[in-house]
Write a protein that holds these residues in place. Structure first.
Motif, mmCIF file in Angstrom:
data_model
loop_
_atom_site.group_PDB
_atom_site.id
_atom_site.type_symbol
_atom_site.label_atom_id
_atom_site.label_comp_id
_atom_site.label_asym_id
_atom_site.label_seq_id
_atom_site.Cartn_x
_atom_site.Cartn_y
_atom_site.Cartn_z
ATOM 1 N N GLY A 40 65.026 -156.876 -89.795
ATOM 2 C CA GLY A 40 66.490 -158.139 -89.701
ATOM 3 C C GLY A 40 67.547 -157.977 -90.321
ATOM 4 N N LYS A 41 66.664 -157.573 -91.568
ATOM 5 C CA LYS A 41 68.062 -158.541 -93.443
ATOM 6 C C LYS A 41 68.768 -156.979 -93.035
ATOM 7 C CE LYS A 41 64.361 -160.889 -95.358
ATOM 8 N NZ LYS A 41 63.135 -161.193 -97.003
ATOM 9 N N VAL A 42 69.928 -157.219 -93.913
ATOM 10 C CA VAL A 42 71.631 -156.593 -94.319
ATOM 11 C C VAL A 42 70.628 -155.889 -95.867
ATOM 12 C CG1 VAL A 42 73.457 -156.827 -95.348
ATOM 13 C CG2 VAL A 42 72.707 -158.068 -93.328
ATOM 14 N N ILE A 43 71.158 -154.642 -95.583
ATOM 15 C CA ILE A 43 69.902 -153.935 -96.875
ATOM 16 C C ILE A 43 71.217 -153.220 -97.374
ATOM 17 C CG2 ILE A 43 67.696 -153.247 -95.831
ATOM 18 C CD1 ILE A 43 68.654 -150.796 -95.513
ATOM 19 N N ALA A 44 72.631 -153.606 -97.127
ATOM 20 C CA ALA A 44 73.811 -152.527 -97.820
ATOM 21 C C ALA A 44 74.813 -153.397 -96.614
ATOM 22 C CB ALA A 44 73.369 -150.910 -97.663
ATOM 23 N N LYS A 45 76.327 -152.845 -97.019
ATOM 24 C CA LYS A 45 77.481 -153.383 -97.049
ATOM 25 C C LYS A 45 78.285 -152.262 -96.249
ATOM 26 C CE LYS A 45 77.772 -157.703 -97.488
ATOM 27 N NZ LYS A 45 77.254 -159.305 -95.949
ATOM 28 N N ALA A 46 79.066 -152.286 -95.194
ATOM 29 C CA ALA A 46 79.299 -151.038 -94.569
ATOM 30 C C ALA A 46 80.016 -150.592 -95.754
ATOM 31 C CB ALA A 46 80.016 -151.117 -93.436
ATOM 32 N N ALA A 47 81.084 -151.752 -96.271
ATOM 33 C CA ALA A 47 82.255 -151.059 -97.089
ATOM 34 C C ALA A 47 81.428 -150.563 -98.262
ATOM 35 C CB ALA A 47 82.300 -152.711 -97.477
ATOM 36 N N ASP A 48 80.426 -150.679 -98.830
ATOM 37 C CA ASP A 48 79.522 -150.356 -99.623
ATOM 38 C C ASP A 48 79.336 -148.266 -99.832
ATOM 39 O OD1 ASP A 48 80.693 -152.671 -100.556
ATOM 40 O OD2 ASP A 48 78.043 -153.244 -101.085
ATOM 41 N N VAL A 49 79.268 -148.043 -98.240
ATOM 42 C CA VAL A 49 78.817 -147.107 -98.207
ATOM 43 C C VAL A 49 79.450 -145.873 -97.651
ATOM 44 C CG1 VAL A 49 77.028 -145.909 -96.733
ATOM 45 C CG2 VAL A 49 76.270 -148.782 -97.126
ATOM 46 N N VAL A 64 71.564 -145.706 -99.143
ATOM 47 C CA VAL A 64 72.245 -146.343 -97.096
ATOM 48 C C VAL A 64 72.966 -145.309 -97.301
ATOM 49 C CG1 VAL A 64 72.854 -147.494 -95.843
ATOM 50 C CG2 VAL A 64 71.351 -148.171 -96.934
ATOM 51 N N THR A 65 73.328 -143.782 -96.523
ATOM 52 C CA THR A 65 74.396 -143.210 -95.809
ATOM 53 C C THR A 65 75.131 -142.960 -94.731
ATOM 54 O OG1 THR A 65 73.043 -141.229 -94.997
ATOM 55 C CG2 THR A 65 72.776 -141.351 -97.318
ATOM 56 N N GLY A 70 81.288 -143.987 -89.137
ATOM 57 C CA GLY A 70 80.237 -145.319 -88.324
ATOM 58 C C GLY A 70 79.035 -144.899 -87.893
ATOM 59 N N VAL A 71 78.368 -143.563 -88.856
ATOM 60 C CA VAL A 71 76.883 -143.288 -88.918
ATOM 61 C C VAL A 71 76.177 -143.806 -89.948
ATOM 62 C CG1 VAL A 71 75.153 -140.995 -88.141
ATOM 63 C CG2 VAL A 71 77.236 -141.353 -87.310
ATOM 64 N N TYR A 72 75.420 -144.302 -89.937
ATOM 65 C CA TYR A 72 74.226 -145.298 -91.282
ATOM 66 C C TYR A 72 73.414 -144.404 -90.321
ATOM 67 C CZ TYR A 72 78.585 -147.381 -91.685
ATOM 68 O OH TYR A 72 80.090 -147.655 -92.103
ATOM 69 N N LYS A 73 72.778 -144.068 -92.092
ATOM 70 C CA LYS A 73 71.430 -143.743 -92.158
ATOM 71 C C LYS A 73 70.482 -144.628 -93.741
ATOM 72 C CE LYS A 73 71.723 -140.132 -88.799
ATOM 73 N NZ LYS A 73 71.044 -140.199 -87.667
ATOM 74 N N ALA A 74 69.098 -144.141 -93.486
ATOM 75 C CA ALA A 74 68.607 -145.050 -94.749
ATOM 76 C C ALA A 74 67.510 -144.050 -94.786
ATOM 77 C CB ALA A 74 68.261 -146.485 -94.869
ATOM 78 N N PHE A 75 66.711 -144.096 -96.044
ATOM 79 C CA PHE A 75 66.306 -143.468 -96.676
ATOM 80 C C PHE A 75 65.197 -143.537 -98.123
ATOM 81 C CE2 PHE A 75 69.320 -140.286 -94.888
ATOM 82 C CZ PHE A 75 68.591 -139.895 -93.409
ATOM 83 N N SER A 76 63.900 -143.683 -97.787
ATOM 84 C CA SER A 76 63.445 -143.713 -99.459
ATOM 85 C C SER A 76 64.200 -143.325 -100.719
ATOM 86 C CB SER A 76 62.216 -143.180 -99.517
ATOM 87 O OG SER A 76 61.245 -143.437 -100.278
ATOM 88 N N ALA A 77 64.249 -143.848 -101.565
ATOM 89 C CA ALA A 77 65.451 -143.825 -102.689
ATOM 90 C C ALA A 77 64.337 -143.235 -103.826
ATOM 91 C CB ALA A 77 65.619 -144.447 -103.283
ATOM 92 N N ASP A 129 79.488 -156.456 -90.622
ATOM 93 C CA ASP A 129 79.659 -155.870 -91.884
ATOM 94 C C ASP A 129 78.157 -155.049 -92.982
ATOM 95 O OD1 ASP A 129 79.632 -158.222 -92.988
ATOM 96 O OD2 ASP A 129 80.901 -158.013 -94.518
ATOM 97 N N GLY A 130 77.598 -155.587 -92.048
ATOM 98 C CA GLY A 130 76.260 -154.911 -92.812
ATOM 99 C C GLY A 130 75.390 -154.624 -92.124
ATOM 100 N N ILE A 131 74.821 -153.129 -92.877
ATOM 101 C CA ILE A 131 73.696 -152.417 -92.269
ATOM 102 C C ILE A 131 72.578 -152.892 -92.426
ATOM 103 C CG2 ILE A 131 73.448 -150.033 -92.756
ATOM 104 C CD1 ILE A 131 75.222 -149.629 -94.147
ATOM 105 N N VAL A 132 72.191 -153.557 -91.743
ATOM 106 C CA VAL A 132 70.745 -154.210 -91.177
ATOM 107 C C VAL A 132 69.544 -153.445 -90.140
ATOM 108 C CG1 VAL A 132 69.418 -156.084 -89.377
ATOM 109 C CG2 VAL A 132 72.262 -155.614 -89.988
ATOM 110 N N ALA A 133 68.030 -153.339 -91.056
ATOM 111 C CA ALA A 133 66.948 -152.453 -90.595
ATOM 112 C C ALA A 133 66.198 -152.913 -89.620
ATOM 113 C CB ALA A 133 65.702 -153.022 -91.806
ATOM 114 N N VAL A 134 66.379 -152.333 -88.968
ATOM 115 C CA VAL A 134 65.548 -152.144 -87.346
ATOM 116 C C VAL A 134 64.109 -151.872 -87.215
ATOM 117 C CG1 VAL A 134 67.253 -152.585 -85.970
ATOM 118 C CG2 VAL A 134 66.496 -150.719 -86.466
#
Length: 134
Positions: A40-49, A64-65, A70-77, A129-134
């Motif tokens: 439920g938290k914003v983990i990145a701003k779309a403008a930064d990806v 975050v990739t 318009g397709v966003y993905k998130a992975f362990s770093a 404008d945020g990428i949110v973890a679900v």
């Protein structure tokens, strides 16, 4: 010598094997899981990806990739080979500088070794404008 017939070296060896087994169970076998606190938290701003690239969120240990518009993905770093931190994605590739492993920015799959396991993935969605973890 102890009552069970094992000498000091054998006892220390057995204790060492047990400790290694616990360490491997805790660190090596499973994939990293998303901390529940991210949901439920914003983990990145779309403008930064950027499209074809991404951003590394150091404090969350997440990358975050945006492999396609318009397709966003998130992975362990953390690289699945030895746990080194991966770098900021470029050209739809997530790279690990430690040993040269590469991962696909759209799936997290290892595409170049020594890593063979994929990066742990996290579900995300765009909200405003945020990428949110679900």
């Amino acid at each position: 010598m102890s009552d069970n017939g094992l000498g000091r070296r054998e006892m220390l060896g057995a204790a060492g094997v047990a400790a290694c087994g616990l360490a491997l169970t805790a660190c090596g076998a499973g994939q990293a899981q998303e901390p529940p606190s991210l949901k439920g938290k914003v983990i990145a701003k779309a403008a930064d990806v950027p499209v074809g690239g991404g951003t590394l969120v150091d404090d969350l240990q997440v990358v975050v990739t945006q492999p396609a518009q318009g397709v966003y993905k998130a992975f362990s770093a953390r690289c699945t080979h030895k746990g080194c931190k991966v770098s900021t994605p470029k050209d739809n590739v997530i790279r690990c500088a430690c040993h040269g492993s590469e991962f696909a920015a759209d799936t997290g799959q290892a595409t170049k070794g020594p890593a063979t396991a994929p990066l742990a993935s996290f579900q995300v969605k765009l909200e405003g404008d945020g990428i949110v973890a679900v």
